[in-house]
Design an enzyme around this catalytic site. Structure first.
Site, short mmCIF file in Angstrom:
data_model
loop_
_atom_site.label_atom_id
_atom_site.label_comp_id
_atom_site.label_asym_id
_atom_site.label_seq_id
_atom_site.Cartn_x
_atom_site.Cartn_y
_atom_site.Cartn_z
CE1 TYR A 71 -1.22 5.89 -5.39
CE2 TYR A 71 0.35 4.89 -3.89
CZ TYR A 71 -0.45 5.91 -4.46
OH TYR A 71 -0.18 7.27 -3.56
CE LYS A 76 -4.21 6.29 -3.06
NZ LYS A 76 -2.85 6.75 -2.37
CB VAL A 90 -6.98 5.69 -0.49
CG1 VAL A 90 -5.60 5.26 0.42
CG2 VAL A 90 -7.57 4.36 -1.12
#
Length: 329
Positions: free
Chosen positions: A158, A186, A232
Site C-alpha cells: 500500500y 495499491k 480501490v
C-alpha cells in the site's frame, strides 16, 4: 430509513475476478475499501456493516478491502479490527475475495494483525511501509519479506506517502514482485508518473500476475488506460455501481463512456470537502462518506472515530445535495 433502489444490481462476471497466469491470479476490478460503521458510543455497528457489504456486492464489486484508510483502521482498537474481520468474512462467505489491512508501524506489530486476518479467513493482506521510524529502502524490503514469509497468502503493498512519509520506489516493488514477496500494489501516492513506471516495469520484467490497483477515485479511467488492473475507491462505498460501470466500460474499450462516468464521479467526490476549514481532511472525507451512506439508508449512524470531528447538520445537508445531484437519493 430505506435504501433508495436507484441502480439495479449488476451481474458479476467471473472474468472480472482476475486473469490467470501460470497458476497465479491477478486481482482486478473494483475493490472498495469498506467503511467501518460505528454506533454513537463508538462500537462497531455490525448490522450496518453487513448492510454495507450487501450494498457493495449488489453494486457488482469484484472484491472488498477491509481495515484500510477509509475503514478508519488507524483509529480502531484491535478488538474492533477483529470484529470487522469476523463480520465481513462470515457474511461474504467466499462470494468475492476479501483483503485485510494489517497496517501498523513496524513488522512485529503488523504480524499480530496478520495472525488475526488469517484466523478470520482473509484471502490476502495489505501493508504499508513501516512508519514513525525513519526507514531505509533496504529495511522496507525486510519488512515486506518478513510479513510475506509469515502470512502465506498474497501480500499487497500500500503506497501511501501522505500518511507513511515514504514513497515506495518502483524498482523496489518490482524486485519484491519478482521474488514472489508481493502479489500487487495499491497505489494511493498521487504520483501518476510513478504509477506508470510500475506498469511499464511490470511489462518489461514480465510480471503479468503482479496486480496494480489505483487508489485514486478521480483518475480511474486514466489509470486503466495506462494498464492498471483495477481501483480501490473510497467513494465506491457511496456509489459502487458507478465505479463498476466505469471499470466495465474501460474493459470493453468504451473510453468515452468510461470518461463520462468518471466525470460524474469526479463531481460527486466534491462532497469530501463539506467540512471546510473547521476540521481536517480525514474528518471531512470520512464524515461525508458515512453521512452519504446514512442518507442512503445503508448505515444507521454517520459516526466517525475519535478524535475526528463530526459533520454538523448543515454539512450533512450539503452531502445530501451532492447525492441528489448524482441521482443517488
Amino acid at each position: 430509513m430505506s435504501v433508495v433502489p436507484v441502480n439495479p444490481p449488476l451481474d458479476r462476471d467471473a472474468s472480472f475476478l482476475g486473469a490467470a497466469d501460470g497458476g497465479k491470479v491477478t486481482l482486478s476490478g473494483v475493490i472498495p475499501p469498506v467503511c467501518t460503521p460505528l454506533t454513537p458510543d463508538f462500537e462497531v455497528d455490525t448490522g450496518s456493516l453487513t448492510r454495507l457489504v450487501d450494498h457493495l456486492l449488489d453494486g457488482g464489486v469484484d472484491g472488498l478491502f477491509v481495515l484500510g484508510s477509509s475503514s478508519e483502521a488507524a483509529f480502531l482498537p484491535d478488538r474492533h479490527r477483529r470484529t470487522v474481520l469476523d463480520t465481513v468474512l462470515r457474511h461474504v462467505a467466499g462470494q468475492v475475495p476479501v483483503l485485510a489491512g494489517v497496517i501498523d508501524m513496524t513488522a512485529p506489530r503488523v504480524l499480530s494483525h496478520v495472525e488475526a486476518a488469517l484466523d478470520a479467513g482473509a484471502g490476502g493482506i495489505v501493508a504499508t511501509a513501516p512508519f514513525y521510524t525513519r526507514t531505509h529502502p533496504a529495511e522496507i524490503a525486510v519488512h515486506f519479506r518478513t510479513i510475506a514469509k509469515r502470512a502465506g497468502v498474497p501480500l499487497y503493498a500500500y503506497d501511501l506517502p501522505v500518511s507513511v512519509h515514504t514513497k515506495l520506489d518502483a524498482s523496489l516493488l518490482l524486485d519484491l514482485a519478482a521474488e514472489g514477496v508481493l502479489a500487487g500494489l495499491k497505489d494511493s501516492s498521487g504520483d501518476d508518473g510513478g504509477l506508470r513506471r510500475v506498469i511499464l516495469g511490470r511489462r518489461n520484467r514480465d510480471l503479468p500476475s503482479f496486480a496494480v490497483l489505483t487508489g485514486s477515485e478521480l483518475t480511474v479511467d486514466a489509470a486503466l488506460w495506462m494498464g492498471a488492473d483495477g481501483v480501490v475507491p473510497g467513494l465506491g462505498n457511496v456509489d459502487p455501481h458507478g465505479y463498476v460501470r466505469l471499470y466495465r466500460a474501460a474493459k470493453r474499450g468504451d473510453w468515452a463512456a468510461a470518461r463520462d462516468e468518471q466525470e460524474r464521479l469526479f463531481r460527486l467526490f466534491d462532497l469530501v470537502r463539506v467540512g471546510g476549514p473547521r476540521m481536517g481532511g480525514s474528518s471531512s472525507a470520512l464524515g461525508a462518506f458515512k453521512a452519504a451512506l446514512h442518507l442512503r439508508g445503508i448505515i444507521a449512524y454517520p459516526t466517525t472515530a475519535l478524535p475526528q470531528i463530526a459533520l454538523d447538520s448543515e454539512e450533512i445537508a450539503r452531502v445530501g445535495k451532492y447525492l441528489a445531484d448524482a441521482a443517488l437519493i
